[in-house]
Design an enzyme around this catalytic site. Sequence first.
Site, short mmCIF file in Angstrom:
data_model
loop_
_atom_site.label_atom_id
_atom_site.label_comp_id
_atom_site.label_asym_id
_atom_site.label_seq_id
_atom_site.Cartn_x
_atom_site.Cartn_y
_atom_site.Cartn_z
N CYS A 149 0.82 -1.21 0.00
CA CYS A 149 0.00 0.00 0.00
C CYS A 149 0.86 1.26 0.00
O CYS A 149 0.34 2.36 -0.13
CB CYS A 149 -0.92 0.02 1.21
SG CYS A 149 -1.91 -1.45 1.36
N ASP A 188 2.88 2.33 2.55
CA ASP A 188 3.23 2.86 3.87
C ASP A 188 3.32 1.76 4.90
O ASP A 188 2.43 0.90 4.97
CB ASP A 188 2.15 3.87 4.35
CG ASP A 188 2.18 5.15 3.55
OD1 ASP A 188 3.14 5.91 3.70
OD2 ASP A 188 1.24 5.37 2.76
N CYS A 237 -3.94 7.43 4.98
CA CYS A 237 -2.91 6.43 4.66
C CYS A 237 -1.58 6.72 5.32
O CYS A 237 -0.80 5.81 5.56
CB CYS A 237 -2.74 6.31 3.15
SG CYS A 237 -2.26 7.85 2.39
#
Lengths: 159, 385
Positions: free
Chosen positions: A71, A73, A140
Site C-alpha cells: 500500500c 506505507d 494512509c
Amino acid sequence: MSQSENTPHTSIIAQNCEKVNTKITSGASPSTSWVYSDLVKEHFLNPCNFLMGDEAQFACDAIGVVGNPVCGDQMKMFLVIKDGKISDVRWKTYGCASAIAATSALSELIKGKTLDEALTVGPETITAYLGGLPEHKVHCSVLGHEALAAAIANYRKKP
Amino acid sequence: MLEQSDHPIYLDHAATMPLLPIVKQQMQEALLADYGNASSLHQRGHMAHQIVEAARSQIARLINADPAEIIFTSGGSESNNTVMETFRDRKVAVSAIEHPSVLESAKARASQVTILPVDAEGRVSPADISPDVDLVSVMLANNEIGTLEPLAAIAKHCKKHNIFVHTDATQAFGKIKIDVRTLGVDYMTLSAHKIGGPIGVGVLYVKQGSPYHPLILGGHQENRRRAGTTNIIGIAGFGAAAAWCWDHWSCRKWAGVAKLRNELKQRILQEIPYCTCNTPAEHSLPHILNLSFAAAEGESIQLYLSEQGIYVGTGSACAAGDLRPSHVIMATKHDAEIAHNSIRFALGLDTTEADIERVMQVLPPIIARLRDMSTIKLGEKDVSI
C-alpha cells in the site's frame, strides 16, 4: 554506528528535536513551493527519534507494526517503558513525506506519557500538531498511532 | 550537509518542457499585435488566421501530414477524448499503459474496452489484437518508462482487419522522427508543451477520410471539427516550437541525450545496490530513465531531491492524486513496491555531464538515509537485477 552516520546527512539528523529552534539546513526551494506545511517539511527533513541502523540492536520493551509496503506505507514503533511510562521511543517508516513526518511527530507527542495517555494520541492530534496535512494523505500516512497501539497491546499481553 | 548548487537541475522534461526562447518571443509578438478573431474576415481577423495557418503547416510537415489533417485542440487530453468520442459505442482496444485520458475516456464511451497486455518492457504485441475491434489506441512512446511501441507493426496488423489506429504521440513528438504515412495510423495526438511550446494547446491529426466526430460542438472553427474561438497565442507558440524542431533537427539532438541518460543509468546501477531499471535497454526514448530503489519510497526520494534542487518525477501512489501506484509499472513489473519506489529522470537538451555528477553526489546518501529509516529490510525480497 549505522551507515548513515557517515553520510553527509549526519548533520541534519536531530535525534532530540526541539522543533521550535531547529533550523532546516537545506532549502533550495522556498516554503511557498512546498505542498506540505513548514512543520511537516521539518519533520520530514529532520525526523526525530528514528531508529538508525539495525533494529535488533535497540533494546526495547515493546514493538508494534502497522501498514503494508504494497500500500506504500508501513510504520514500526519501538518503545522503552519504565514505571508505566514511555521513557524512550524509536520508529522506522517506509512511506511518503507525510508518513515520515507523522511518525516523527507522534514519537515526540508520546515521549514521557503513560501508556493510557499515549493511547489518546490519534490522527487528529498528530495532524493538528503538524499544522495540517493534505486531506487525502491523512488516512494512509497517519498510521503511527496504530503501530503504537499494537506495541502497547503486545506489551500488556506479556506475562 | 550537502552542497547546494547554484542552479536547479530540472530532470522532469517528460512532465513539461520549459518554453523555448523563440516560442516566448513569437508568443509575445502575437500578443502585442492587435490581432482579431481568426474567423473574422477583416484585416485583423485575417492576420490571426495567417498565424494559425502557418502554425498548422509547421506542425503538419513535422509528422508528414497534410495541414488539412491537423485539428487544433486544448491539449493531448482533449485530442485523446475526441478520438474516443468518435468511437462512442464501438469496440475499442487500448494498451494497459496508456495515459489516463485514453484509458478513462475509452471506458466512458466505448461499448467494449479491451485492455491489451504489455510485456515486462511495456511493449504491446500485435498478435494480442482481436480482429473484431473497431479502434486500437497504442501510444507511440510511454511517458513514464519511455518504451517505444511497435506502432508500424500494430498498424499493419490492424489494416488487415480494417481496424482504425490511434496513437498518442505526445511524449515521442519532437524526440524521434515521426511520419504518419509510414506509421500507417489514422489518428495521432500531439501536445505543444512537450516540445517547448506552451501548455494548453494540442493537435489531433486525423487522416483524410477517417471517421470523425467533434467533441466540442457549436462553431464552425477548425472546419467544423472543433468549436471554440481559436487560441491564437497558444497556436502561435506551438507553431514556433514545431518550427524550432524542424530547423534544428530536434530528433538528432534528442538522440544525443541517450549518452548521458545511459551514463546516469550505469552509475546508479553500479553505485546504488538493489535498484530495478524500469526503462527498456532498447526501444526507448533517448531521455527517459525510470528506476526503482528498493525500500525507499518515491515521493520521499522526490522531495529530498527537490530540497537539493533536483527535480524528478515518481510513480509513487503518494505523489498521485488518486493514491494509486503507477499503472504503467504495475502492468510491466506487477509489483506495487517497485511502482511506489519508482523515480523518473527525464533529461533535457541542456542537461550536462556536471548535472549527472551532481545527481550522483546527492542521490546515494538520500537512498541510504531512506533505507535506514525504512521498515523494509534489503535483500528480503529479490529485487536486484
